[in-house]
Scaffold this motif. Structure first.
Motif, PDB file in Angstrom:
ATOM      1  N   UNK A  43     -25.630 -17.465  12.868  1.00  0.00           N
ATOM      2  CA  UNK A  43     -24.538 -17.470  13.867  1.00  0.00           C
ATOM      3  C   UNK A  43     -23.211 -16.617  13.640  1.00  0.00           C
ATOM      4  N   UNK A  44     -23.159 -16.249  12.385  1.00  0.00           N
ATOM      5  CA  UNK A  44     -21.741 -15.545  12.051  1.00  0.00           C
ATOM      6  C   UNK A  44     -21.409 -14.286  12.902  1.00  0.00           C
ATOM      7  N   UNK A  52     -18.018 -22.361   6.768  1.00  0.00           N
ATOM      8  CA  UNK A  52     -18.126 -22.865   5.527  1.00  0.00           C
ATOM      9  C   UNK A  52     -19.353 -22.309   4.729  1.00  0.00           C
ATOM     10  N   UNK A  53     -20.539 -22.445   5.441  1.00  0.00           N
ATOM     11  CA  UNK A  53     -21.516 -21.770   4.894  1.00  0.00           C
ATOM     12  C   UNK A  53     -21.649 -20.563   4.467  1.00  0.00           C
ATOM     13  N   UNK A  54     -20.984 -19.466   5.128  1.00  0.00           N
ATOM     14  CA  UNK A  54     -20.798 -18.068   4.729  1.00  0.00           C
ATOM     15  C   UNK A  54     -19.795 -18.161   3.198  1.00  0.00           C
ATOM     16  N   UNK A  55     -18.794 -18.904   3.398  1.00  0.00           N
ATOM     17  CA  UNK A  55     -18.046 -18.942   1.847  1.00  0.00           C
ATOM     18  C   UNK A  55     -18.868 -19.595   0.886  1.00  0.00           C
ATOM     19  N   UNK A  56     -19.594 -20.632   1.101  1.00  0.00           N
ATOM     20  CA  UNK A  56     -20.385 -21.128   0.011  1.00  0.00           C
ATOM     21  C   UNK A  56     -21.409 -20.070  -0.504  1.00  0.00           C
ATOM     22  N   UNK A  70     -14.760  -7.866   3.947  1.00  0.00           N
ATOM     23  CA  UNK A  70     -15.414  -9.094   4.605  1.00  0.00           C
ATOM     24  C   UNK A  70     -16.152  -9.166   5.711  1.00  0.00           C
ATOM     25  N   UNK A  71     -15.630  -8.336   6.871  1.00  0.00           N
ATOM     26  CA  UNK A  71     -16.524  -8.217   7.887  1.00  0.00           C
ATOM     27  C   UNK A  71     -17.667  -7.586   7.997  1.00  0.00           C
ATOM     28  N   UNK A  72     -17.610  -6.228   7.011  1.00  0.00           N
ATOM     29  CA  UNK A  72     -19.111  -5.795   6.771  1.00  0.00           C
ATOM     30  C   UNK A  72     -20.151  -6.698   5.961  1.00  0.00           C
ATOM     31  N   UNK A  73     -19.687  -7.453   4.914  1.00  0.00           N
ATOM     32  CA  UNK A  73     -20.291  -8.434   4.308  1.00  0.00           C
ATOM     33  C   UNK A  73     -20.826  -9.525   5.088  1.00  0.00           C
ATOM     34  N   UNK A  74     -20.028  -9.961   6.169  1.00  0.00           N
ATOM     35  CA  UNK A  74     -20.311 -10.903   6.895  1.00  0.00           C
ATOM     36  C   UNK A  74     -21.470 -10.266   8.101  1.00  0.00           C
ATOM     37  N   UNK A  75     -21.563  -8.999   8.481  1.00  0.00           N
ATOM     38  CA  UNK A  75     -22.445  -8.557   9.301  1.00  0.00           C
ATOM     39  C   UNK A  75     -23.814  -8.404   8.466  1.00  0.00           C
ATOM     40  N   UNK A  76     -23.690  -7.970   7.329  1.00  0.00           N
ATOM     41  CA  UNK A  76     -24.842  -7.757   6.379  1.00  0.00           C
ATOM     42  C   UNK A  76     -25.668  -9.068   5.964  1.00  0.00           C
ATOM     43  N   UNK A  77     -24.843 -10.168   5.679  1.00  0.00           N
ATOM     44  CA  UNK A  77     -25.544 -11.519   5.648  1.00  0.00           C
ATOM     45  C   UNK A  77     -26.022 -12.141   6.824  1.00  0.00           C
ATOM     46  N   UNK A  78     -25.457 -11.956   7.890  1.00  0.00           N
ATOM     47  CA  UNK A  78     -25.792 -12.328   9.316  1.00  0.00           C
ATOM     48  C   UNK A  78     -27.194 -11.645   9.440  1.00  0.00           C
ATOM     49  N   UNK A  79     -27.115 -10.639   9.549  1.00  0.00           N
ATOM     50  CA  UNK A  79     -28.300  -9.873   9.756  1.00  0.00           C
ATOM     51  C   UNK A  79     -29.516 -10.257   9.057  1.00  0.00           C
ATOM     52  N   UNK A  80     -29.364 -10.269   7.679  1.00  0.00           N
ATOM     53  CA  UNK A  80     -30.500 -10.897   6.900  1.00  0.00           C
ATOM     54  C   UNK A  80     -30.896 -12.083   7.280  1.00  0.00           C
ATOM     55  N   UNK A  81     -30.149 -12.898   7.665  1.00  0.00           N
ATOM     56  CA  UNK A  81     -30.356 -14.316   8.009  1.00  0.00           C
ATOM     57  C   UNK A  81     -31.082 -14.358   9.258  1.00  0.00           C
ATOM     58  N   UNK A 126     -29.354  -4.582  16.325  1.00  0.00           N
ATOM     59  CA  UNK A 126     -30.761  -3.947  15.773  1.00  0.00           C
ATOM     60  C   UNK A 126     -31.419  -4.946  14.999  1.00  0.00           C
ATOM     61  N   UNK A 127     -30.826  -5.824  14.204  1.00  0.00           N
ATOM     62  CA  UNK A 127     -31.608  -6.870  13.488  1.00  0.00           C
ATOM     63  C   UNK A 127     -32.154  -7.755  14.551  1.00  0.00           C
ATOM     64  N   UNK A 128     -31.491  -8.399  15.384  1.00  0.00           N
ATOM     65  CA  UNK A 128     -32.224  -8.808  16.259  1.00  0.00           C
ATOM     66  C   UNK A 128     -33.414  -8.503  17.006  1.00  0.00           C
TER      67      UNK A 128
END
Length: 170
Positions: A43-44, A52-56, A70-81, A126-128
């Motif tokens: 959901x990021x 908090x799940x992202x920070x953890x 941060x925004x690039x890493x957020x997109x990367x982690x969200x896409x993988x998830x 694209x990930x979706x």
């Protein structure tokens, strides 16, 4: 007198990014990874403050100074998830996977031309798209697109792999 162990050969930035992406994908997709955290990572929104799940996750698994991008890493982690349970396949380039799943040239053009917030949004779309097709791809390609200071090589690789594998062109 003790002798230090020989140092491992230095990794190239590309090799270390590839191993990091493999680690991140394996961690998020692992059976023991908390399902609530995985759902929160899905959901990021890179434009909003992280949960908090992202920070953890970030402070345990992302490289030092991830906060600078941060925004690039957020997109990367969200896409993988989003693409779990099998998000990452090092042997299937993003371009190949997009071509084989019917991702339109128009969408590809917008994705490859995008920068900043627009890139993050289109990459998550694209990930979706790939998740809906039950496909996996090499997330290192997407990581280069998001994280490289000059992502032109990443754009060229994705486009080259797309057009070399597109069935209905010419």
């Amino acid at each position: 007198m003790t002798h230090p162990a020989p140092a491992d050969p230095p990794e190239t930035p590309s090799t270390s990014l590839a191993s990091l992406i493999g680690h991140l994908a394996a961690t998020i997709a692992a059976e023991h990874f908390p399902t609530g955290d995985r759902a929160a990572l899905r959901r990021l929104n890179p434009d909003a403050p992280p949960n908090l799940a992202f920070y953890r996750f970030a402070f345990r698994h992302l490289p030092q100074n991830w906060e600078n991008r941060r925004t690039a890493w957020t997109a990367l982690v969200a896409g993988i998830a989003l693409m779990c349970p099998k998000p990452h396949r090092p042997d299937r380039s993003v371009g190949l996977t997009l071509a084989e799943t019917g991702y339109s040239e128009k969408r590809l053009e917008r994705l490859l031309a995008a920068e900043g917030d627009t890139l993050h949004t289109l990459l998550l779309r694209a990930a979706r798209f790939l998740a809906a097709k039950n496909e996996s791809c090499n997330w290192t390609d997407f990581a280069h697109l998001l994280l490289d200071r000059n992502p032109e090589k990443a754009r060229l690789k994705i486009a080259r792999d797309y057009y070399r594998n597109l069935k209905d062109h010419d």
